[in-house]
Design an enzyme around this catalytic site. Structure first.
Site, short mmCIF file in Angstrom:
data_model
loop_
_atom_site.label_atom_id
_atom_site.label_comp_id
_atom_site.label_asym_id
_atom_site.label_seq_id
_atom_site.Cartn_x
_atom_site.Cartn_y
_atom_site.Cartn_z
N ASP A 282 3.80 3.57 -1.91
CA ASP A 282 4.23 3.90 -3.18
C ASP A 282 6.08 3.95 -3.02
O ASP A 282 6.71 4.29 -2.06
CB ASP A 282 3.85 5.24 -3.54
CG ASP A 282 2.42 5.37 -3.75
OD1 ASP A 282 1.80 4.21 -3.41
OD2 ASP A 282 1.87 6.22 -4.40
N HIS A 427 4.74 5.74 1.83
CA HIS A 427 5.73 5.46 0.82
C HIS A 427 6.70 4.54 1.74
O HIS A 427 7.24 4.89 2.82
CB HIS A 427 6.49 6.78 0.42
CG HIS A 427 5.54 7.47 -0.29
ND1 HIS A 427 4.85 8.57 0.47
CD2 HIS A 427 5.48 7.78 -1.65
CE1 HIS A 427 4.01 9.21 -0.61
NE2 HIS A 427 4.52 8.97 -1.93
#
Length: 471
Positions: A282, A427
């Site tokens: 992400d 991430h």
């Protein structure tokens, strides 16, 4: 439906100005971004805007969320000016929510639009929305036009010769406003005329296509109109722009990465008896971390899904292209990382549509999956995504890379909870995540797992895939 999953992310896109930025935070007693370690950007992935990177700061508590995007420039003076303004907005917001009952979460979102005028002169348009409860939120606009070569803020009369042509420029603005269908017969003429006589109060921007003015809701029209953006074609305003500005603008016309058409990934046929994991990343793409992640995935012949922020895709289109070219899936993670449950239908659709636009500009296709920031969704978001025929993807394993920033802890958390059909949340903005990834892939490879995209699991192993919402 799965319950809320709360994430606290503080994202910093690190450039050569990082040390100046961190010094500023230290001097002013502000919270240091969570990924503030100094990472050199990859020379292979230049950004869209020379001299600029983008910083997205987000926070999520039980009482409030905020998401703030701001540019990180090569000029320390400009960075300080912008951070001073952002800090003031944060303080006003957190002060205002102290008196709230917290029956609903408050929200502050500051979006960034960047317009390039010359190699050194940019306009930054901040659209601020905050919600403290009640039926409606409040919208405000703030603009800065800056010269990175000398660290100065430019006023509109530094760019347009208002001393000689004030009446002509005002007439163009008024005529253009009256041409807008939504504004016919509702303009507050007295307030408009008063404002136009005070150029130092104008919210404005300039690029190589248009001169734009921005008005807050209620400033020159009733509240139902909302905030107003008035775009005046450059040809209409060109005779009044100072020649040196216009000449520089023409000489440094913005170069945008050429769109490359990449075929959307073909799904691999999955073995019903196989063991599969969907790795997801992400908040990127990040100009340093994402290339490291791609290199590791390639080494293990692993496919993954990248849920990208629209503003990151806008700033780094070549990285979007690199992710797609490697055969990975690209998902929508909103434009600016707001809590989508705290904004209205129009803003939700805008966040998702703008992200699709920036990704499609880079690779020729739009995402077919989305992940809401913080994993937060409600009936409104479900309806919006149902209309778009786009499944909401959550996760079954949170690596907590945003929290530990430790490669061994990240790897341990993923490996101890791994199972067939797992969706792993990571991430591609943290250096520790890039460092943990080889450990994770090596161990899972030895255990017989294969690494596929979310969509491959979703449409072939729906009985085993991790949390998602499909229609």
């Amino acid at each position: 439906m799965p319950g809320w999953t709360i994430i606290l992310i503080l994202l910093l896109i690190v450039t050569g100005s990082t040390l100046n930025f961190l010094s500023y935070l230290d001097k002013n007693g502000l919270e240091e971004p969570a990924n503030a370690s100094v990472i050199k950007d990859s020379d292979d992935y230049s950004g869209r805007f020379p001299g600029l990177d983008v910083l997205v700061r987000t926070k999520h508590t039980d009482e409030y969320t905020y998401s703030i995007a701001l540019p990180d420039t090569k000029n320390e003076s400009i960075n300080s000016i912008l951070m001073d303004w952002v800090t003031e907005q944060e303080k006003d917001f957190t002060t205002a929510i102290k008196d709230q009952s917290h029956q609903v979460r408050s929200n502050l979102t500051i979006e960034l639009d960047t317009k390039r005028i010359t190699d050194d002169i940019y306009s930054f348009i901040f659209s601020m929305y905050y919600y403290l409860g009640g039926a409606n939120g409040k919208e405000e606009i703030q603009t800065f036009t800056v010269d990175l070569s000398n660290g100065s803020l430019l006023e509109v009369d530094d760019v347009i010769n208002l001393s000689a042509y004030s009446k002509e420029v005002q007439k163009i603005i008024i005529n253009k406003l009256h041409q807008e269908e939504m504004l016919q017969d509702v303009l507050f003429e007295d307030q408009l005329n008063t404002l136009l006589k005070s150029p130092d109060e104008w919210m404005w921007s300039l690029n190589q296509d248009s001169f734009s003015l921005y008005f807050d809701e209620y400033e020159i029209a009733p509240g139902f109109v909302g905030a107003i953006e008035l775009d005046i074609p450059l040809d209409d305003i060109r005779p009044y722009i100072y020649e040196d500005i216009f000449f520089q603008s023409e000489a440094s016309a913005e170069t945008v990465n050429e769109q490359i058409d990449i075929d959307e990934q073909e799904w691999s046929k999955l073995d019903p008896e196989g063991k599969y994991v969907a790795l997801t990343f992400d908040d990127g793409p990040h100009p340093s971390v994402t290339p490291q992640v791609l290199e590791t995935l390639n080494r293990y012949d692993a496919k993954a899904t990248f849920f990208m922020l629209g503003i990151q895709a806008q700033y780094y289109p070549s990285l979007v292209q690199a992710v797609a070219a490697e055969g990975h899936e690209i998902g929508n993670h909103s434009m600016n990382h707001p809590d989508l449950t705290s904004i209205n239908d129009e803003k939700v659709r805008g966040e998702l549509e703008q992200t699709n636009i920036h990704i499609k500009e880079a690779v020729g296709f739009s995402p077919t999956t989305m992940r809401p920031p913080y994993g937060a969704y409600n009936d409104l978001l479900v309806d919006v995504m149902k209309d778009a025929d786009t499944p909401i993807i959550l996760w079954s394993i949170d690596s907590l890379d945003w929290k530990s920033r430790d490669k061994d802890k990240i790897a341990q958390r993923v490996l101890e909870d791994i199972h067939d059909g797992a969706i792993v949340l990571m991430h591609d903005i943290h250096q520790a995540t890039a460092a943990a990834l080889p450990i994770i892939l090596e161990s899972l490879h030895e255990q017989g797992y294969e690494f596929v995209t979310v969509s491959e699991l979703l449409y072939q192993r729906a009985d085993k895939i991790g949390p998602h919402y499909q229609y």
